[in-house]
Design an enzyme around this catalytic site. Structure first.
Site, PDB file in Angstrom:
ATOM      1  N   GLU A   1      -0.045  -9.649  -1.722  1.00  7.81           N
ATOM      2  CA  GLU A   1      -1.290  -9.776  -1.818  1.00  7.81           C
ATOM      3  C   GLU A   1      -2.118  -9.947  -2.977  1.00  7.81           C
ATOM      4  O   GLU A   1      -2.983 -10.806  -3.538  1.00  7.81           O
ATOM      5  CB  GLU A   1      -2.165  -9.065  -0.883  1.00  7.81           C
TER       6      GLU A   1
ATOM      7  N   ALA B   1       0.762  -1.281  -0.008  1.00  8.51           N
ATOM      8  CA  ALA B   1       0.004   0.116   0.116  1.00  8.51           C
ATOM      9  C   ALA B   1       0.806   1.111   0.035  1.00  8.51           C
ATOM     10  O   ALA B   1       2.051   1.253   0.624  1.00  8.51           O
ATOM     11  CB  ALA B   1      -0.836  -0.008   1.270  1.00  8.51           C
TER      12      ALA B   1
HETATM   13  N1  DAK Z   1       4.464   3.130  -0.139  1.00  7.94           N
HETATM   14  C1  DAK Z   1       4.801   4.509  -0.557  1.00  7.94           C
HETATM   15  N2  DAK Z   1       6.122   4.919  -0.999  1.00  7.94           N
HETATM   16  C2  DAK Z   1       6.903   3.795  -0.947  1.00  7.94           C
HETATM   17  C3  DAK Z   1       6.674   2.313  -0.862  1.00  7.94           C
HETATM   18  C4  DAK Z   1       5.292   2.159  -0.132  1.00  7.94           C
HETATM   19  N3  DAK Z   1       4.716   1.171   0.005  1.00  7.94           N
HETATM   20  N4  DAK Z   1       7.737   1.639  -0.988  1.00  7.94           N
HETATM   21  C5  DAK Z   1       8.706   2.211  -1.199  1.00  7.94           C
HETATM   22  N5  DAK Z   1       8.241   3.478  -1.493  1.00  7.94           N
HETATM   23  C6  DAK Z   1       9.214   5.055  -1.987  1.00  7.94           C
HETATM   24  C7  DAK Z   1      10.012   5.003  -0.846  1.00  7.94           C
HETATM   25  O1  DAK Z   1       9.395   6.014  -0.055  1.00  7.94           O
HETATM   26  C8  DAK Z   1      11.029   5.884  -2.025  1.00  7.94           C
HETATM   27  O2  DAK Z   1      10.577   7.332  -2.121  1.00  7.94           O
HETATM   28  P1  DAK Z   1      11.492   8.549  -2.089  1.00  7.94           P
HETATM   29  O3  DAK Z   1      12.247   8.700  -0.718  1.00  7.94           O
HETATM   30  O4  DAK Z   1      12.359   8.393  -3.318  1.00  7.94           O
HETATM   31  O5  DAK Z   1      10.298   9.744  -2.417  1.00  7.94           O
HETATM   32  C9  DAK Z   1      11.175   5.186  -3.054  1.00  7.94           C
HETATM   33  O6  DAK Z   1       9.986   4.489  -2.951  1.00  7.94           O
HETATM   34  C10 DAK Z   1      12.087   4.307  -3.127  1.00  7.94           C
HETATM   35  O7  DAK Z   1      12.282   3.286  -1.969  1.00  7.94           O
HETATM   36  P2  DAK Z   1      13.571   3.128  -1.066  1.00  7.94           P
HETATM   37  O8  DAK Z   1      14.632   4.442  -0.986  1.00  7.94           O
HETATM   38  O9  DAK Z   1      12.960   2.697   0.403  1.00  7.94           O
HETATM   39  O10 DAK Z   1      14.156   1.974  -1.729  1.00  7.94           O
HETATM   40  P3  DAK Z   1      15.192   0.819  -1.126  1.00  7.94           P
HETATM   41  O11 DAK Z   1      15.541  -0.076  -2.459  1.00  7.94           O
HETATM   42  O12 DAK Z   1      15.992   1.135  -0.131  1.00  7.94           O
HETATM   43  O13 DAK Z   1      13.982  -0.167  -0.434  1.00  7.94           O
HETATM   44  C11 DAK Z   1      11.994  -1.401  -0.093  1.00  7.94           C
HETATM   45  C12 DAK Z   1      12.958  -0.582  -1.204  1.00  7.94           C
HETATM   46  C13 DAK Z   1      10.804  -1.586  -0.904  1.00  7.94           C
HETATM   47  C14 DAK Z   1      12.590  -2.296   0.602  1.00  7.94           C
HETATM   48  C15 DAK Z   1      11.465  -0.247   0.850  1.00  7.94           C
HETATM   49  O14 DAK Z   1      10.942   1.010   0.059  1.00  7.94           O
HETATM   50  C16 DAK Z   1      10.336  -0.620   1.749  1.00  7.94           C
HETATM   51  O15 DAK Z   1      10.637  -1.449   2.612  1.00  7.94           O
HETATM   52  N6  DAK Z   1       9.105  -0.212   1.479  1.00  7.94           N
HETATM   53  C17 DAK Z   1       7.900  -0.243   2.128  1.00  7.94           C
HETATM   54  C18 DAK Z   1       7.543  -1.676   2.237  1.00  7.94           C
HETATM   55  C19 DAK Z   1       6.164  -1.891   2.947  1.00  7.94           C
HETATM   56  O16 DAK Z   1       6.469  -2.003   4.206  1.00  7.94           O
HETATM   57  N7  DAK Z   1       5.088  -2.078   2.418  1.00  7.94           N
HETATM   58  C20 DAK Z   1       3.827  -1.813   2.900  1.00  7.94           C
HETATM   59  C21 DAK Z   1       3.332  -3.047   3.450  1.00  7.94           C
HETATM   60  S1  DAK Z   1       1.883  -2.675   4.417  1.00  7.94           S
HETATM   61  C22 DAK Z   1      -4.748  -0.280   4.999  1.00  7.94           C
HETATM   62  C23 DAK Z   1      -3.531   0.419   5.172  1.00  7.94           C
HETATM   63  C24 DAK Z   1      -2.252  -0.274   5.117  1.00  7.94           C
HETATM   64  C25 DAK Z   1      -2.453  -1.537   4.527  1.00  7.94           C
HETATM   65  C26 DAK Z   1      -3.677  -2.041   4.066  1.00  7.94           C
HETATM   66  C27 DAK Z   1      -4.975  -1.574   4.289  1.00  7.94           C
HETATM   67  N8  DAK Z   1      -5.828   0.453   5.094  1.00  7.94           N
HETATM   68  C28 DAK Z   1      -5.611   1.697   5.382  1.00  7.94           C
HETATM   69  C29 DAK Z   1      -7.190   0.035   5.158  1.00  7.94           C
HETATM   70  C30 DAK Z   1      -0.950  -2.132   4.277  1.00  7.94           C
HETATM   71  C31 DAK Z   1      -0.787  -2.540   3.320  1.00  7.94           C
HETATM   72  C32 DAK Z   1       0.569  -2.835   3.194  1.00  7.94           C
HETATM   73  O17 DAK Z   1       0.965  -3.184   1.934  1.00  7.94           O
END
Ligand code: DAK
Length: 270
Positions: free
Chosen positions: A123, A75
């Site tokens: 997912e 997300a």
């Molecule tokens: N959302 C927004 N931006 C993201 C992102 C994400 N999920 N993942 C990466 N980015 C953005 C980073 O912020 C960064 O942006 P800038 O700083 O350059 O502006 C850019 O993409 C590049 O990311 P990194 O610099 O971090 O790149 P790395 O290669 O170092 O790392 C990574 C890549 C994918 C491992 C890392 O970015 C990361 O851990 N990303 C987050 C992964 C994550 O936790 N995803 C979310 C899982 S929870 C709901 C709410 C939430 C959910 C469901 C429902 N409701 C409100 C009902 C949850 C859902 C999920 O998916």
């Protein structure tokens, strides 16, 4: 099939396959609300053609992410952080609905994963019929790191694919696993060395399926989905019903006729 210009998706028809690319590479293709809405609109158009006499201009979808670093990194955390509870709940429901629509689409959908498939990205991939991945792909449900739980079907589909114990381990720890491990535990179907090899294979699979009856393929998908989680006896009942449905189709008549005449069938798709 004509699509509007999407803000967050790219579409390209390649033979019988429709390649759909989530196109937000700067944000690792994160599932912003606009991505979810664009995918709903795309499915509206595909379903309209598949079900309502538009023929079968597409025989399968390959879903992938742009940029070579991520399929979808979950997300959109930035967008999500600004949401009120009501908006968050609506977003969750709308995204869950998207996964259900993908799962019940009367066409095969292959997730082609190169890079990160995390959280909502994992997912989304699991809502496809099967997952092809590159060696550089990785998978995980890192919601616990954000104080969250999977919200787009991960609690349900991950355990269906890998069993409850492995699903719990992955969800409790939030660990990422590489493609080879994901293949070993049954989350990923096949791993390829390069993205080119993966996409060639996905297209070849759709072309292979395109030589079969589209009605039978749609029935088979619906039957497998409908029997999941049922007892064997219940499942056989569903299967028998589907078999009976298939028996009345023009595709079935053509398939049997062609076999007996030693010809290649030309399925009307009805
Ligand atoms: N959302 C927004 N931006 C993201 C992102 C994400 N999920 N993942 C990466 N980015 C953005 C980073 O912020 C960064 O942006 P800038 O700083 O350059 O502006 C850019 O993409 C590049 O990311 P990194 O610099 O971090 O790149 P790395 O290669 O170092 O790392 C990574 C890549 C994918 C491992 C890392 O970015 C990361 O851990 N990303 C987050 C992964 C994550 O936790 N995803 C979310 C899982 S929870 C709901 C709410 C939430 C959910 C469901 C429902 N409701 C409100 C009902 C949850 C859902 C999920 O998916």
């Amino acid at each position: 099939m004509n699509f509007p210009t999407f803000e967050t998706l790219a579409t390209e028809q390649q033979g019988n396959a429709l390649l759909v690319t989530v196109n937000r590479p700067k944000a690792m293709n994160a599932l912003a609300q606009q991505v979810v809405e664009d995918l709903h609109t795309l499915l509206d158009i595909v379903e309209e053609h598949a079900r309502h006499g538009g023929g079968w201009p597409v025989r399968g979808i390959v879903l992938t992410g742009a940029g070579g670093k991520a399929f979808v990194a979950g997300a959109d955390i930035r967008e999500m952080s600004a949401m009120e509870a009501a908006a968050a709940s609506a977003y969750s429901a709308r995204t869950q609905d998207l996964t259900l629509r993908l799962e019940s689409l009367p066409l095969p959908v292959i997730a082609a994963v190169d890079g990160f498939a995390l959280g909502g990205g994992c997912e989304l991939a699991m809502a496809c019929d099967f997952i092809y991945a590159t060696e550089a792909a990785s998978f995980g449900q890192p919601e616990v790191n954000l104080g969250l739980v999977p919200g787009f079907g991960g609690s349900v589909r991950l355990q269906q694919l890998v069993g409850p114990a492995r699903a719990k381990e992955l969800i409790f720890t939030g660990h990422r696993i590489h493609a080879s491990e994901a293949e070993r535990i049954g989350l990923v179907h096949t791993v390829f060395s390069t993205a080119t090899e993966m996409h060639d294979a996905a297209r070849a699979t759709i072309e292979d399926i395109a030589t079969k009856s589209p009605v039978a393929v749609a029935n088979a998908k619906a039957t497998i989905n409908a029997t999941a989680g049922r007892t064997t006896a219940e499942g056989l009942e569903v299967e028998n019903w589907s078999f009976r449905q298939a028996f009345g189709t023009e595709d079935m008549q053509e398939g049997v006729r062609a076999f007996l005449a030693k010809e290649t069938p030309s399925f009307p798709g009805r």
